[in-house]
Write a protein that holds these residues in place. Structure first.
Motif, PDB file in Angstrom:
ATOM      1  N   GLY A 144       0.760  -1.130  -0.144  1.00  0.00           N
ATOM      2  CA  GLY A 144       0.034   0.002  -0.158  1.00  0.00           C
ATOM      3  C   GLY A 144       0.892   1.001   0.086  1.00  0.00           C
ATOM      4  O   GLY A 144       1.857   1.263   0.637  1.00  0.00           O
ATOM      5  N   VAL A 145       0.473   2.086  -0.894  1.00  0.00           N
ATOM      6  CA  VAL A 145       1.359   3.454  -0.982  1.00  0.00           C
ATOM      7  C   VAL A 145       0.418   4.799  -0.547  1.00  0.00           C
ATOM      8  O   VAL A 145      -0.895   4.859  -1.221  1.00  0.00           O
ATOM      9  N   ALA A 146       0.812   5.479   0.179  1.00  0.00           N
ATOM     10  CA  ALA A 146       0.119   6.695   0.482  1.00  0.00           C
ATOM     11  C   ALA A 146       0.016   7.664  -0.714  1.00  0.00           C
ATOM     12  O   ALA A 146       0.946   7.551  -1.571  1.00  0.00           O
ATOM     13  N   ASN A 147      -0.971   8.604  -0.624  1.00  0.00           N
ATOM     14  CA  ASN A 147      -1.201   9.373  -1.643  1.00  0.00           C
ATOM     15  C   ASN A 147       0.094  10.320  -1.690  1.00  0.00           C
ATOM     16  O   ASN A 147       0.379  11.081  -0.681  1.00  0.00           O
ATOM     17  N   PRO A 148       1.064  10.391  -2.863  1.00  0.00           N
ATOM     18  CA  PRO A 148       2.140  11.193  -2.802  1.00  0.00           C
ATOM     19  C   PRO A 148       1.834  12.836  -2.331  1.00  0.00           C
ATOM     20  O   PRO A 148       2.819  13.315  -1.905  1.00  0.00           O
ATOM     21  N   ALA A 149       0.851  13.258  -2.854  1.00  0.00           N
ATOM     22  CA  ALA A 149       0.419  14.640  -2.441  1.00  0.00           C
ATOM     23  C   ALA A 149       0.218  14.960  -0.841  1.00  0.00           C
ATOM     24  O   ALA A 149       0.484  15.844  -0.270  1.00  0.00           O
ATOM     25  N   LEU A 150       0.032  13.731  -0.267  1.00  0.00           N
ATOM     26  CA  LEU A 150       0.087  13.693   1.291  1.00  0.00           C
ATOM     27  C   LEU A 150       1.276  13.652   1.896  1.00  0.00           C
ATOM     28  O   LEU A 150       1.469  14.203   2.978  1.00  0.00           O
ATOM     29  N   LEU A 151       1.896  12.527   1.490  1.00  0.00           N
ATOM     30  CA  LEU A 151       3.257  12.115   1.926  1.00  0.00           C
ATOM     31  C   LEU A 151       3.816  11.259   1.109  1.00  0.00           C
ATOM     32  O   LEU A 151       3.658  10.018   0.856  1.00  0.00           O
ATOM     33  N   PRO A 152       4.956  11.798   0.408  1.00  0.00           N
ATOM     34  CA  PRO A 152       5.697  11.173  -0.646  1.00  0.00           C
ATOM     35  C   PRO A 152       6.610  10.209   0.309  1.00  0.00           C
ATOM     36  O   PRO A 152       7.246  10.696   1.050  1.00  0.00           O
ATOM     37  N   GLY A 153       6.797   9.290  -0.560  1.00  0.00           N
ATOM     38  CA  GLY A 153       7.681   8.061   0.066  1.00  0.00           C
ATOM     39  C   GLY A 153       8.780   7.796  -0.797  1.00  0.00           C
ATOM     40  O   GLY A 153      10.218   7.625  -0.429  1.00  0.00           O
ATOM     41  N   ILE A 154       8.975   7.850  -2.039  1.00  0.00           N
ATOM     42  CA  ILE A 154       9.960   7.686  -3.059  1.00  0.00           C
ATOM     43  C   ILE A 154      10.056   8.823  -3.887  1.00  0.00           C
ATOM     44  O   ILE A 154       9.217   9.044  -4.517  1.00  0.00           O
ATOM     45  N   GLU A 155      11.306   9.161  -4.004  1.00  0.00           N
ATOM     46  CA  GLU A 155      11.674  10.590  -4.924  1.00  0.00           C
ATOM     47  C   GLU A 155      12.005  10.036  -6.222  1.00  0.00           C
ATOM     48  O   GLU A 155      12.952   9.464  -6.182  1.00  0.00           O
ATOM     49  N   PHE A 156      11.650  10.408  -7.310  1.00  0.00           N
ATOM     50  CA  PHE A 156      12.196  10.170  -8.577  1.00  0.00           C
ATOM     51  C   PHE A 156      12.789  11.845  -8.934  1.00  0.00           C
ATOM     52  O   PHE A 156      12.035  12.798  -9.056  1.00  0.00           O
ATOM     53  N   THR A 157      14.185  11.912  -9.109  1.00  0.00           N
ATOM     54  CA  THR A 157      14.911  13.032  -9.298  1.00  0.00           C
ATOM     55  C   THR A 157      15.569  13.053 -10.758  1.00  0.00           C
ATOM     56  O   THR A 157      16.301  11.969 -11.109  1.00  0.00           O
ATOM     57  N   THR A 158      15.514  14.095 -11.336  1.00  0.00           N
ATOM     58  CA  THR A 158      16.222  14.150 -12.618  1.00  0.00           C
ATOM     59  C   THR A 158      17.156  15.537 -12.468  1.00  0.00           C
ATOM     60  O   THR A 158      17.228  16.340 -11.729  1.00  0.00           O
ATOM     61  N   LEU A 159      17.962  15.675 -13.384  1.00  0.00           N
ATOM     62  CA  LEU A 159      19.085  16.703 -13.481  1.00  0.00           C
ATOM     63  C   LEU A 159      18.452  17.909 -13.966  1.00  0.00           C
ATOM     64  O   LEU A 159      17.641  18.136 -15.121  1.00  0.00           O
ATOM     65  N   ARG A 160      18.365  18.908 -13.307  1.00  0.00           N
ATOM     66  CA  ARG A 160      17.619  20.303 -13.209  1.00  0.00           C
ATOM     67  C   ARG A 160      16.325  19.985 -13.657  1.00  0.00           C
ATOM     68  O   ARG A 160      15.934  20.722 -14.618  1.00  0.00           O
ATOM     69  N   GLY A 161      15.517  19.218 -13.394  1.00  0.00           N
ATOM     70  CA  GLY A 161      14.194  18.870 -13.671  1.00  0.00           C
ATOM     71  C   GLY A 161      13.815  18.624 -15.064  1.00  0.00           C
ATOM     72  O   GLY A 161      12.629  18.538 -15.590  1.00  0.00           O
ATOM     73  N   SER A 162      15.021  18.047 -15.572  1.00  0.00           N
ATOM     74  CA  SER A 162      14.869  17.642 -16.991  1.00  0.00           C
ATOM     75  C   SER A 162      14.501  16.285 -17.270  1.00  0.00           C
ATOM     76  O   SER A 162      15.080  15.306 -16.896  1.00  0.00           O
ATOM     77  N   LYS A 163      13.323  16.000 -17.818  1.00  0.00           N
ATOM     78  CA  LYS A 163      12.916  14.675 -18.346  1.00  0.00           C
ATOM     79  C   LYS A 163      13.194  14.285 -19.722  1.00  0.00           C
ATOM     80  O   LYS A 163      12.923  14.895 -20.516  1.00  0.00           O
TER      81      LYS A 163
END
Length: 202
Positions: A144-163
């Motif tokens: 079960g995963v909480a709503n990320p808007a309420l409590l983020p658990g895993i962060e996806f990170t990119t370089l300077r926000g570039s996808k």
């Protein structure tokens, strides 16, 4: 320990290179070169999905963290226990939170609960959760995963926000042809164990 402590984000660079000789281009009457390049780019998205679930497996699930339910099977009662465990977790402001969505390896039938022989029995959790099927989890565990808007658990990170995939074409000196290079900078990091709960089949 993941929780309220500061988390260090580390980016990683993932890349691929494909070499095409002049002969390949001459004989490519079906567009296989373009198709191969497109498939390689799609491979980055598959890698991200694999990495997400590998990161999920690293979350500490135990009695200390109050985020694991031991069960003999997935039933409505187990879903209730998972939801209660999520609600009882406290956020950084010491306030309870709600809003779960389920990441899970076995597809829940749209009209019946898992393990029920009667397909006409209504699914009591239908509409309450998003149910995911993935080949990247094994065993009998449900997450079960909480709503990320309420409590983020895993962060996806990119370089300077570039996808998206970066690419360039190189003309080699050693042979007639081209080398196509692709790369992307990203990573997944656990930032809070309290965003997850696991039901583990005994």
């Amino acid at each position: 320990e993941s929780g309220d402590a500061k988390v260090t984000t580390v980016l990683r660079t993932f890349g691929k290179a494909i070499k095409f000789t002049r002969e390949i281009f001459i004989n490519d009457q079906l567009g296989e070169v373009a198709r191969t390049i497109s498939l390689q780019k799609n491979g980055f998205e598959r890698l991200k999905e694999i990495m997400f679930f590998e990161t999920l497996k690293k979350v500490p699930f135990d009695a200390k963290h109050k985020n694991i339910i031991t069960t003999k099977g997935i039933t409505a009662e187990v879903y209730d226990a998972m939801a209660i465990a999520m609600v009882n977790q406290r956020d950084v402001n010491d306030e309870g939170f709600v809003g779960q969505r389920m990441e899970h390896r076995t597809l829940l039938n749209s009209v019946s609960l898992p393990g029920q022989a009667n397909s006409g029995v209504a699914n009591v959790v239908k509409g309450d959760y998003d149910l995911w099927l993935t080949p990247y989890l094994s065993g009998n565990d449900y997450f079960g995963v909480a709503n990320p808007a309420l409590l983020p658990g895993i962060e996806f990170t990119t370089l300077r926000g570039s996808k998206g995939v970066n690419s360039r074409t190189i003309i080699p000196q050693a042979y007639l042809g081209v080398e196509y290079q692709m790369w992307e900078d990203f990573n997944f990091n656990i930032i809070d164990f309290r965003a997850f709960v696991k039901a583990s089949k005994a």
